[in-house]
Design a protein around this motif. Structure first.
Motif, short mmCIF file in Angstrom:
data_model
loop_
_atom_site.label_atom_id
_atom_site.label_comp_id
_atom_site.label_asym_id
_atom_site.label_seq_id
_atom_site.Cartn_x
_atom_site.Cartn_y
_atom_site.Cartn_z
N THR A 5 48.16 38.74 41.95
CA THR A 5 48.37 38.50 43.38
C THR A 5 47.41 37.42 43.88
N GLN A 6 46.17 37.45 43.41
CA GLN A 6 45.21 36.43 43.83
C GLN A 6 45.66 35.04 43.39
N ILE A 7 46.14 34.93 42.16
CA ILE A 7 46.59 33.63 41.66
C ILE A 7 47.81 33.15 42.44
N ARG A 8 48.76 34.06 42.71
CA ARG A 8 49.94 33.67 43.50
C ARG A 8 49.53 33.20 44.89
N HIS A 9 48.51 33.84 45.45
CA HIS A 9 48.00 33.44 46.76
C HIS A 9 47.47 32.00 46.70
N TYR A 10 46.70 31.67 45.68
CA TYR A 10 46.18 30.32 45.54
C TYR A 10 47.30 29.31 45.32
N TYR A 28 46.19 43.76 30.06
CA TYR A 28 47.24 43.72 31.08
C TYR A 28 47.02 42.53 32.02
N ASP A 29 45.79 42.31 32.46
CA ASP A 29 45.48 41.17 33.33
C ASP A 29 45.82 39.86 32.64
N LEU A 30 45.43 39.72 31.39
CA LEU A 30 45.71 38.49 30.65
C LEU A 30 47.21 38.26 30.50
N LYS A 31 47.96 39.33 30.25
CA LYS A 31 49.41 39.21 30.14
C LYS A 31 50.00 38.78 31.48
N MET A 32 49.52 39.37 32.58
CA MET A 32 49.99 39.03 33.91
C MET A 32 49.72 37.55 34.23
N ILE A 33 48.53 37.08 33.90
CA ILE A 33 48.17 35.68 34.13
C ILE A 33 49.07 34.76 33.33
N ASN A 34 49.37 35.14 32.12
CA ASN A 34 50.21 34.32 31.24
C ASN A 34 51.65 34.23 31.73
N GLU A 35 52.14 35.24 32.43
CA GLU A 35 53.54 35.28 32.87
C GLU A 35 53.78 34.59 34.21
#
Length: 145
Positions: A5-10, A28-35
């Motif tokens: 969510t933070q990355i999408r906000h940026y 899980y965080d790393l997978k989310m960032i990658n997707e």
């Protein structure tokens, strides 16, 4: 907020460089960032269970949704879908009396020339029966709007 969510906000703020300095990221965080699609803003939506095939077609066509430049006070409008999908049948469905901040709606057959237009509600408004609620933005995104 989650890292996703933070990355999408940026991304929504047009930040083109994001540095993540957190030693406690999980798999899980790393997978989310990658997707995450870093070229397009993507929003997490909790879908209503009974949306139609036509509504899904409009909602998930990621190549057409652009925010209309003349911002309305209570909604964010994506209008190209009404041109591309003007022939789709979108019967009135989930026409809640009041639309809340974060509701994602598609205009139905009753709206005539605007049928198929996608909106995100930014302030509570009364539904005049032309908007079908297809889902709601994740609560973490409410801070963005």
């Amino acid at each position: 907020m989650t890292i996703g969510t933070q990355i999408r906000h940026y991304i929504a703020l047009c930040i083109d460089m994001i540095i993540i300095a957190n030693q406690f990221l999980t798999e899980y965080d790393l997978k989310m960032i990658n997707e995450i699609d870093y070229k397009n803003l993507s929003l997490k939506i909790e879908l209503n269970s009974n949306i139609t095939d036509s509504e899904q077609q409009i909602l998930f066509d990621k190549n057409i949704h652009k925010v209309r430049s003349d911002l309305a006070r209570d909604i964010i409008r994506s209008v190209i879908s009404r041109v591309i999908y003007q022939e789709l049948d979108i019967p009135a469905n989930n026409t809640n009396q009041w639309l809340e901040k974060g509701d994602v709606v598609i205009l139905n057959n009753k709206s005539q020339n605007y049928r198929g237009e996608l909106h995100i509600i930014t302030n509570k408004i009364k539904n005049d029966g032309i908007r079908n609620v297809v889902g709601k933005l994740s609560k973490n995104l409410f801070r963005i709007f």
